[in-house]
Design a protein around this motif. Sequence first.
Motif, PDB file in Angstrom:
ATOM      1  N   VAL A  61       0.838  -1.194   0.000  1.00 24.96           N
ATOM      2  CA  VAL A  61       0.000   0.000   0.000  1.00 24.96           C
ATOM      3  C   VAL A  61       0.877   1.250   0.000  1.00 24.96           C
ATOM      4  O   VAL A  61       0.448   2.317  -0.405  1.00 24.96           O
ATOM      5  CB  VAL A  61      -0.960  -0.010   1.218  1.00 24.96           C
ATOM      6  N   ILE A  83      -4.360  -1.772   7.421  1.00 24.44           N
ATOM      7  CA  ILE A  83      -4.073  -1.436   6.025  1.00 24.44           C
ATOM      8  C   ILE A  83      -5.274  -0.764   5.365  1.00 24.44           C
ATOM      9  O   ILE A  83      -5.132   0.212   4.623  1.00 24.44           O
ATOM     10  CB  ILE A  83      -3.660  -2.698   5.228  1.00 24.44           C
ATOM     11  N   GLU A  84      -6.482  -1.247   5.657  1.00 27.60           N
ATOM     12  CA  GLU A  84      -7.669  -0.659   5.033  1.00 27.60           C
ATOM     13  C   GLU A  84      -7.868   0.777   5.500  1.00 27.60           C
ATOM     14  O   GLU A  84      -8.143   1.670   4.697  1.00 27.60           O
ATOM     15  CB  GLU A  84      -8.906  -1.492   5.365  1.00 27.60           C
ATOM     16  N   TYR A 102      -5.559   2.784   6.606  1.00 33.65           N
ATOM     17  CA  TYR A 102      -4.460   3.561   6.019  1.00 33.65           C
ATOM     18  C   TYR A 102      -4.763   3.909   4.562  1.00 33.65           C
ATOM     19  O   TYR A 102      -4.561   5.036   4.125  1.00 33.65           O
ATOM     20  CB  TYR A 102      -3.153   2.772   6.119  1.00 33.65           C
ATOM     21  N   ALA A 103      -5.260   2.934   3.810  1.00 32.24           N
ATOM     22  CA  ALA A 103      -5.542   3.149   2.394  1.00 32.24           C
ATOM     23  C   ALA A 103      -6.668   4.151   2.168  1.00 32.24           C
ATOM     24  O   ALA A 103      -6.708   4.824   1.142  1.00 32.24           O
ATOM     25  CB  ALA A 103      -5.879   1.823   1.718  1.00 32.24           C
ATOM     26  N   THR A 134      -3.162   9.905   3.541  1.00 33.01           N
ATOM     27  CA  THR A 134      -2.454   8.964   2.674  1.00 33.01           C
ATOM     28  C   THR A 134      -2.619   9.358   1.212  1.00 33.01           C
ATOM     29  O   THR A 134      -1.659   9.343   0.436  1.00 33.01           O
ATOM     30  CB  THR A 134      -2.976   7.529   2.893  1.00 33.01           C
ATOM     31  N   TRP A 135      -3.832   9.723   0.834  1.00 26.62           N
ATOM     32  CA  TRP A 135      -4.083  10.136  -0.542  1.00 26.62           C
ATOM     33  C   TRP A 135      -3.339  11.421  -0.871  1.00 26.62           C
ATOM     34  O   TRP A 135      -2.778  11.559  -1.958  1.00 26.62           O
ATOM     35  CB  TRP A 135      -5.582  10.298  -0.788  1.00 26.62           C
ATOM     36  N   SER A 174       0.356  10.518  -1.181  1.00 30.23           N
ATOM     37  CA  SER A 174       0.575   9.786  -2.431  1.00 30.23           C
ATOM     38  C   SER A 174       0.556  10.716  -3.633  1.00 30.23           C
ATOM     39  O   SER A 174       1.390  10.605  -4.537  1.00 30.23           O
ATOM     40  CB  SER A 174      -0.481   8.700  -2.606  1.00 30.23           C
TER      41      SER A 174
END
Length: 167
Positions: A65, A117-118, A120-121, A126-127, A130
Amino acid sequence: TATLSWLRIYTVGFQPIMVLHTVVAAVLCIAAASRHRMSLRTKSWMVLGLFYLLAIAGLLTFGLVSLGTDVLLLLTVLTTALLGRNWGWYAVAACEAAVLMIAVGVRTGAVTFTIDIEEYALAPSTWLFSTIVILFIIRNSYPTIAISMPLPGSHAQSGIQRWAISV
């Protein structure tokens, strides 16, 4: 990016990689201040080493991820552009070996992830992180590739070598 890394503390809690991002930012600021005293090769090795360290730390902390694989891809392109084709192939081998070792660690249970993880994603931080990193990769990789190529019909130095001599 160090600030954005710390913003994720609300989503995933404290992670050691947040400290690493801050240290890397500080090292890059110090290097930028003394850039005229360093050779192109020294600057190249420093930046490439920091990218490798951040990518591996990202993969160990957040798994696939993270942007670790994207940074490793950028690392191979930059290594080839800055240090030549042979070093580029060594970078590919080092990146592939690291990903394979982490994959084996994950599959055997030696490497585990302490974050959700979910969650975080899905986190806005995070977005945002990224998006900024991907823009950084695009903004810096294309010009580097373009100036690393020799001019058509020229058997002389590449554009990046001419630039390094002029600086």
